[in-house]
Write a protein that holds these residues in place. Sequence first.
Motif, PDB file in Angstrom:
ATOM      1  N   MET A   1       0.826  -1.213   0.000  1.00 26.83           N
ATOM      2  CA  MET A   1       0.000   0.000   0.000  1.00 26.83           C
ATOM      3  C   MET A   1       0.859   1.261   0.000  1.00 26.83           C
ATOM      4  O   MET A   1       0.550   2.227  -0.692  1.00 26.83           O
ATOM      5  CB  MET A   1      -0.944   0.015   1.201  1.00 26.83           C
ATOM      6  CG  MET A   1      -2.077  -0.941   1.083  1.00 26.83           C
ATOM      7  SD  MET A   1      -3.158  -0.471  -0.279  1.00 26.83           S
ATOM      8  CE  MET A   1      -4.476  -1.601  -0.037  1.00 26.83           C
TER       9      MET A   1
ATOM     10  N   LEU B   1       2.261   1.622  -3.481  1.00 27.78           N
ATOM     11  CA  LEU B   1       1.194   2.078  -4.382  1.00 27.78           C
ATOM     12  C   LEU B   1       0.939   3.571  -4.200  1.00 27.78           C
ATOM     13  O   LEU B   1       0.842   4.328  -5.174  1.00 27.78           O
ATOM     14  CB  LEU B   1      -0.086   1.274  -4.111  1.00 27.78           C
ATOM     15  CG  LEU B   1      -1.286   1.531  -4.994  1.00 27.78           C
ATOM     16  CD1 LEU B   1      -0.982   1.148  -6.439  1.00 27.78           C
ATOM     17  CD2 LEU B   1      -2.492   0.739  -4.478  1.00 27.78           C
ATOM     18  N   ALA B   2       0.863   3.991  -2.949  1.00 19.25           N
ATOM     19  CA  ALA B   2       0.620   5.411  -2.658  1.00 19.25           C
ATOM     20  C   ALA B   2       1.788   6.272  -3.135  1.00 19.25           C
ATOM     21  O   ALA B   2       1.581   7.348  -3.719  1.00 19.25           O
ATOM     22  CB  ALA B   2       0.394   5.603  -1.161  1.00 19.25           C
TER      23      ALA B   2
ATOM     24  N   MET C   1       1.794   6.501  -6.975  1.00 15.44           N
ATOM     25  CA  MET C   1       0.720   7.385  -7.429  1.00 15.44           C
ATOM     26  C   MET C   1       1.107   8.841  -7.202  1.00 15.44           C
ATOM     27  O   MET C   1       0.868   9.701  -8.062  1.00 15.44           O
ATOM     28  CB  MET C   1      -0.588   7.042  -6.707  1.00 15.44           C
ATOM     29  CG  MET C   1      -1.798   7.779  -7.233  1.00 15.44           C
ATOM     30  SD  MET C   1      -2.137   7.556  -8.998  1.00 15.44           S
ATOM     31  CE  MET C   1      -2.671   5.871  -9.041  1.00 15.44           C
TER      32      MET C   1
ATOM     33  N   PRO D   1      -3.613   9.381  -1.815  1.00 19.70           N
ATOM     34  CA  PRO D   1      -3.223   8.134  -1.136  1.00 19.70           C
ATOM     35  C   PRO D   1      -1.967   8.280  -0.280  1.00 19.70           C
ATOM     36  O   PRO D   1      -1.919   7.772   0.838  1.00 19.70           O
ATOM     37  CB  PRO D   1      -2.971   7.156  -2.287  1.00 19.70           C
ATOM     38  CG  PRO D   1      -3.679   7.723  -3.454  1.00 19.70           C
ATOM     39  CD  PRO D   1      -3.728   9.201  -3.265  1.00 19.70           C
TER      40      PRO D   1
ATOM     41  N   ALA E   1      -6.960   7.420 -10.010  1.00 17.54           N
ATOM     42  CA  ALA E   1      -6.292   7.911  -8.801  1.00 17.54           C
ATOM     43  C   ALA E   1      -7.227   7.876  -7.600  1.00 17.54           C
ATOM     44  O   ALA E   1      -6.801   7.563  -6.481  1.00 17.54           O
ATOM     45  CB  ALA E   1      -5.771   9.327  -9.042  1.00 17.54           C
TER      46      ALA E   1
ATOM     47  N   VAL F   1      -7.424   4.355  -6.180  1.00 23.47           N
ATOM     48  CA  VAL F   1      -6.248   4.068  -5.352  1.00 23.47           C
ATOM     49  C   VAL F   1      -6.382   4.766  -3.997  1.00 23.47           C
ATOM     50  O   VAL F   1      -6.095   4.184  -2.953  1.00 23.47           O
ATOM     51  CB  VAL F   1      -4.943   4.475  -6.075  1.00 23.47           C
ATOM     52  CG1 VAL F   1      -3.749   4.361  -5.136  1.00 23.47           C
ATOM     53  CG2 VAL F   1      -4.737   3.619  -7.317  1.00 23.47           C
TER      54      VAL F   1
ATOM     55  N   LEU G   1      -8.807   2.795  -1.923  1.00 19.88           N
ATOM     56  CA  LEU G   1      -8.188   1.559  -1.427  1.00 19.88           C
ATOM     57  C   LEU G   1      -7.275   1.840  -0.235  1.00 19.88           C
ATOM     58  O   LEU G   1      -7.329   1.134   0.774  1.00 19.88           O
ATOM     59  CB  LEU G   1      -7.384   0.881  -2.542  1.00 19.88           C
ATOM     60  CG  LEU G   1      -8.172   0.186  -3.636  1.00 19.88           C
ATOM     61  CD1 LEU G   1      -7.243  -0.258  -4.762  1.00 19.88           C
ATOM     62  CD2 LEU G   1      -8.934  -0.996  -3.070  1.00 19.88           C
TER      63      LEU G   1
END
Length: 194
Positions: A5, A8-9, A12, A84, A160, A163, A166
């Motif tokens: 996570m 991913l953040a 992004m 995120p 975006a 995400v 999430l």
Amino acid sequence: MHRFMNGLARNMALLGGIVLTLLILLTCVSVLGRGINTFLHSGLGEALLGGATQTLLDTGVGPILGDYELVEAGIAFAIFAFLPFCQITNGHATVDIFTSKLGVNANKFIQMVVEVVFALVLMLIAWRLYDGMLSKMRYTETTFLLQFPVWWGYAASLAAAVVAALVGVYMAGVRSVEFFTGRRIIAPAGGADH
């Protein structure tokens, strides 16, 4: 799970930063072109450059066509792309005038509730962006100058926002586990306190 996570953040946010940088460059070039075009149309430009002004104007010196349309779509994406990372690093500003006087458990409870509400809001935003995108696709709406489909901007923002939702759900889960078990999984309050 946290490593995934967080990655991913971060990715992004990097993508949002690249888009934002490109938009800044686009705006600077467009403003510069607009300024040069204005100068070339002025009496001073004509007096200083003579016939060269028309030659320069014929090359197309001026603002970038559709710069506002590109900035509008790009900024929307960039904002959602930064959410995120801000969420997972506790980067949101907090005001703790009241909560600083409360105990640790009360603050953990408040933080859990805030994370759950934020996750719900992010899911709502993603859902509404999805509905908006479908509407723009259905009516084949395009931008005025560039004539690119408006739904493209919605789709980028939606990706975006999904995400962000999430990561929001993940953080709500983390804070809930922390509250109910008493364990500390992620350090709180990394944001700007006021």
